[in-house]
Enzyme design. Sequence first.
Site, PDB file in Angstrom:
ATOM      1  N   GLY A  11       0.700  -1.131  -0.121  1.00  0.00           N
ATOM      2  CA  GLY A  11      -0.024   0.250  -0.186  1.00  0.00           C
ATOM      3  C   GLY A  11       0.948   1.134   0.234  1.00  0.00           C
ATOM      4  N   ARG A  25      19.896  10.321  -2.932  1.00  0.00           N
ATOM      5  CA  ARG A  25      20.555  11.519  -3.075  1.00  0.00           C
ATOM      6  C   ARG A  25      22.233  10.735  -2.268  1.00  0.00           C
ATOM      7  NH1 ARG A  25      17.245  17.253  -3.632  1.00  0.00           N
ATOM      8  NH2 ARG A  25      17.236  16.720  -5.907  1.00  0.00           N
ATOM      9  N   SER A  73       2.343  -8.059  -5.658  1.00  0.00           N
ATOM     10  CA  SER A  73       3.069  -8.950  -6.826  1.00  0.00           C
ATOM     11  C   SER A  73       2.664 -10.589  -5.983  1.00  0.00           C
ATOM     12  CB  SER A  73       4.289  -8.912  -7.611  1.00  0.00           C
ATOM     13  OG  SER A  73       4.342  -9.530  -7.052  1.00  0.00           O
ATOM     14  N   GLY A 102       5.445  -2.334   3.820  1.00  0.00           N
ATOM     15  CA  GLY A 102       4.797  -2.055   4.671  1.00  0.00           C
ATOM     16  C   GLY A 102       4.782  -3.950   5.560  1.00  0.00           C
ATOM     17  N   ILE A 126      -0.081   3.197   6.651  1.00  0.00           N
ATOM     18  CA  ILE A 126      -0.431   3.980   7.706  1.00  0.00           C
ATOM     19  C   ILE A 126      -0.650   2.638   8.580  1.00  0.00           C
ATOM     20  CG2 ILE A 126      -1.300   5.141   6.064  1.00  0.00           C
ATOM     21  CD1 ILE A 126      -3.824   4.208   5.820  1.00  0.00           C
ATOM     22  N   ASP A 127      -0.934   1.786   8.548  1.00  0.00           N
ATOM     23  CA  ASP A 127      -1.494   0.670   9.468  1.00  0.00           C
ATOM     24  C   ASP A 127      -0.663   0.645  10.722  1.00  0.00           C
ATOM     25  OD1 ASP A 127      -3.183  -0.008   7.417  1.00  0.00           O
ATOM     26  OD2 ASP A 127      -2.183  -1.457   7.354  1.00  0.00           O
ATOM     27  N   MET A 169      -8.966   2.598   8.446  1.00  0.00           N
ATOM     28  CA  MET A 169      -8.191   1.665   7.685  1.00  0.00           C
ATOM     29  C   MET A 169      -7.282   1.108   8.970  1.00  0.00           C
ATOM     30  SD  MET A 169      -6.997   2.858   3.796  1.00  0.00           S
ATOM     31  CE  MET A 169      -7.669   2.227   2.265  1.00  0.00           C
ATOM     32  N   GLU A 187     -16.235   9.247  21.283  1.00  0.00           N
ATOM     33  CA  GLU A 187     -17.409   8.591  22.333  1.00  0.00           C
ATOM     34  C   GLU A 187     -16.380   7.218  22.375  1.00  0.00           C
ATOM     35  OE1 GLU A 187     -19.207  11.532  20.509  1.00  0.00           O
ATOM     36  OE2 GLU A 187     -17.934  12.198  22.404  1.00  0.00           O
ATOM     37  N   ARG A 243     -25.491   7.430  11.180  1.00  0.00           N
ATOM     38  CA  ARG A 243     -25.107   7.780   9.918  1.00  0.00           C
ATOM     39  C   ARG A 243     -23.896   6.914   9.407  1.00  0.00           C
ATOM     40  NH1 ARG A 243     -29.614   8.790   8.975  1.00  0.00           N
ATOM     41  NH2 ARG A 243     -29.508  11.033   7.895  1.00  0.00           N
TER      42      ARG A 243
HETATM   43  N1  LIG Z   1       5.974 -14.134   2.439  1.00  0.00           N
HETATM   44  C1  LIG Z   1       5.679 -13.183   1.586  1.00  0.00           C
HETATM   45  N2  LIG Z   1       7.247 -13.254   0.864  1.00  0.00           N
HETATM   46  C2  LIG Z   1       7.723 -12.839  -0.068  1.00  0.00           C
HETATM   47  N3  LIG Z   1       6.883 -12.089  -0.552  1.00  0.00           N
HETATM   48  C3  LIG Z   1       5.982 -11.132   0.017  1.00  0.00           C
HETATM   49  C4  LIG Z   1       5.709 -12.095   1.092  1.00  0.00           C
HETATM   50  N4  LIG Z   1       4.459 -11.381   1.652  1.00  0.00           N
HETATM   51  C5  LIG Z   1       3.947 -10.309   1.206  1.00  0.00           C
HETATM   52  N5  LIG Z   1       5.234  -9.533  -0.238  1.00  0.00           N
HETATM   53  C6  LIG Z   1       5.648  -9.374  -1.022  1.00  0.00           C
HETATM   54  O1  LIG Z   1       5.045  -8.193  -0.885  1.00  0.00           O
HETATM   55  C7  LIG Z   1       3.727  -7.439  -1.380  1.00  0.00           C
HETATM   56  C8  LIG Z   1       3.053  -5.921  -0.809  1.00  0.00           C
HETATM   57  O2  LIG Z   1       3.013  -6.923   0.732  1.00  0.00           O
HETATM   58  P1  LIG Z   1       1.591  -6.445   1.023  1.00  0.00           P
HETATM   59  O3  LIG Z   1       1.455  -7.143   2.099  1.00  0.00           O
HETATM   60  O4  LIG Z   1       0.611  -6.679   0.230  1.00  0.00           O
HETATM   61  O5  LIG Z   1       1.674  -5.208   1.161  1.00  0.00           O
HETATM   62  P2  LIG Z   1       2.353  -4.393   2.687  1.00  0.00           P
HETATM   63  O6  LIG Z   1       3.708  -4.781   1.508  1.00  0.00           O
HETATM   64  O7  LIG Z   1       2.067  -2.421   2.434  1.00  0.00           O
HETATM   65  O8  LIG Z   1       2.139  -4.735   4.021  1.00  0.00           O
HETATM   66  C9  LIG Z   1       3.174  -8.515  -1.986  1.00  0.00           C
HETATM   67  O9  LIG Z   1       2.381  -8.320  -3.295  1.00  0.00           O
HETATM   68  C10 LIG Z   1       4.031  -9.450  -2.203  1.00  0.00           C
HETATM   69  O10 LIG Z   1       4.889  -9.742  -3.880  1.00  0.00           O
HETATM   70  O1  LIG Z   2      -4.989  -0.586  -1.046  1.00  0.00           O
HETATM   71  P1  LIG Z   2      -5.765  -1.552  -1.474  1.00  0.00           P
HETATM   72  O2  LIG Z   2      -5.264  -2.760  -1.764  1.00  0.00           O
HETATM   73  O3  LIG Z   2      -7.210  -1.974  -1.136  1.00  0.00           O
HETATM   74  O4  LIG Z   2      -5.279  -2.576   0.484  1.00  0.00           O
HETATM   75  C1  LIG Z   2      -6.545  -1.781   1.763  1.00  0.00           C
HETATM   76  C2  LIG Z   2      -5.747  -1.667   3.095  1.00  0.00           C
HETATM   77  O5  LIG Z   2      -4.254  -0.818   2.654  1.00  0.00           O
HETATM   78  C3  LIG Z   2      -3.935  -0.264   4.429  1.00  0.00           C
HETATM   79  O6  LIG Z   2      -4.127   1.039   3.817  1.00  0.00           O
HETATM   80  C4  LIG Z   2      -2.437  -0.395   4.577  1.00  0.00           C
HETATM   81  O7  LIG Z   2      -2.135  -1.829   4.164  1.00  0.00           O
HETATM   82  P2  LIG Z   2      -0.130  -2.341   4.137  1.00  0.00           P
HETATM   83  O8  LIG Z   2       0.696  -1.302   4.831  1.00  0.00           O
HETATM   84  O9  LIG Z   2      -0.856  -3.215   4.505  1.00  0.00           O
HETATM   85  O10 LIG Z   2      -0.494  -2.474   2.523  1.00  0.00           O
HETATM   86  C5  LIG Z   2      -4.816  -0.972   4.437  1.00  0.00           C
HETATM   87  O11 LIG Z   2      -5.591   0.402   5.805  1.00  0.00           O
HETATM   88  C6  LIG Z   2      -5.281  -1.294   3.903  1.00  0.00           C
HETATM   89  O12 LIG Z   2      -6.143  -2.423   4.802  1.00  0.00           O
HETATM   90 MG   LIG Z   3       0.741  -4.714   5.580  1.00  0.00          MG
END
Ligand SMILES: Nc1ncnc2c1ncn2[C@@H]1O[C@H](COP(=O)(O)OP(=O)(O)O)[C@@H](O)[C@H]1O
Ligand SMILES: O=P(O)(O)OC[C@H]1O[C@](O)(COP(=O)(O)O)[C@@H](O)[C@@H]1O
Ligand SMILES: [Mg+2]
EC number: 2.7.1.11
Length: 319
Positions: A11, A25, A73, A102, A126-127, A169, A187, A243
Amino acid sequence: MKKIGIITSGGDCSGMNAAIRAATRTALGHGVQVVGFRKGYSGLLKGDFLEMQTKDVAGILHRGGTFLQSARSEEFRTVLGREKAVRHLEEFGVEGLVVIGGDGSLNGALALHRMGVPVIGIPASIDNDIPFTDMALGVDTALNNIIYAVDCIKDTASSHDRAFVIEVMGRNSGYLASMAAIATGAEYAIIPEVECDIADLCNQLRLRYEEGRSNAIIILAEGAGRAQNIADNIKDAIGFETRVTVLGHYQRGGAPSVFDRLLGSRFGHAAVENLLAGQMGKMVGLCCNAILPTLLETVVVSEKRQQDELHEMSLILGI
Ligand SMILES: Nc1ncnc2c1ncn2[C@@H]1O[C@H](COP(=O)(O)OP(=O)(O)O)[C@@H](O)[C@H]1O
Ligand SMILES: O=P(O)(O)OC[C@H]1O[C@](O)(COP(=O)(O)O)[C@@H](O)[C@@H]1O
Ligand SMILES: [Mg+2]
């Protein structure tokens, strides 16, 4: 090391550009060439990259998102995919890699490190679910976005005597929800880490309602339940008009805050200094205002310490 690569993966978040700029740089300052792969690990697999000079990272510091773009990926999760990525790095003469992303991306970085690629990770999500860093990149900007939105919604909640459930999120983390609740005076915050007693929540809102306080803000972390269900529960129990607002991807973008510009710059600089000093297979993190490296294999098996006391505080201050 003569050439390094940089990717942003998973993300996107505000502050990634500051990290790319600082890493580029810093490397160029050491006489090391830099290539940026587009769209995270997909760029490694496709061989999609650009060579970066100082001017190529000018004018991006104040922009949200990532100019290298990001992606998730599936192919990179496979052994064959990762072998292809390593082959490409060798072919292009890339001797070290900075991975900005992340928890998932850092797992990917560790996998590459285990295949012999010198890697340094930068925590960006951002998590705020990544251990060994007090703050990940992008969290502060996302919180600023959230509090702007909640403040706006509070105006209309009070004008119409309504209860709003606002979903933020965070995946399995309640960090954004708890911190936003404290910062907006909401609240109640409902987070995945702590079981929420809906009956108790409704009771507290009813007491407030009877006292004449006829609007309320409940911040719900996305991993803790469905906003509409909670709103329906509150409506049925109190008769409150409710809402729901799901803030969604609005939270992730926008100009990075000062904090994220500085953090991204510090992370990017430290990542390259560590890589060139032979500190490989590590993640740089913010620990008590110092930037410190931690082994990726320690990072990925650890859990971020939850801020129980801050969540508790959000409830006490909110009611
Ligand atoms: N256990 C893993 N081993 C290898 N590659 C990984 C693994 N987990 C995630 N990845 C790679 O990192 C990418 C991003 O991970 P993801 O969990 O979607 O987002 P974030 O890095 O923001 O948490 C995945 O699409 C994948 O290509
Ligand atoms: O943009 P996407 O693929 O819908 O993913 C949404 C998710 O990505 C986030 O914004 C960030 O998560 P990651 O850093 O794990 O990618 C989460 O808070 C949310 O659940
Ligand atoms: Mg993540």
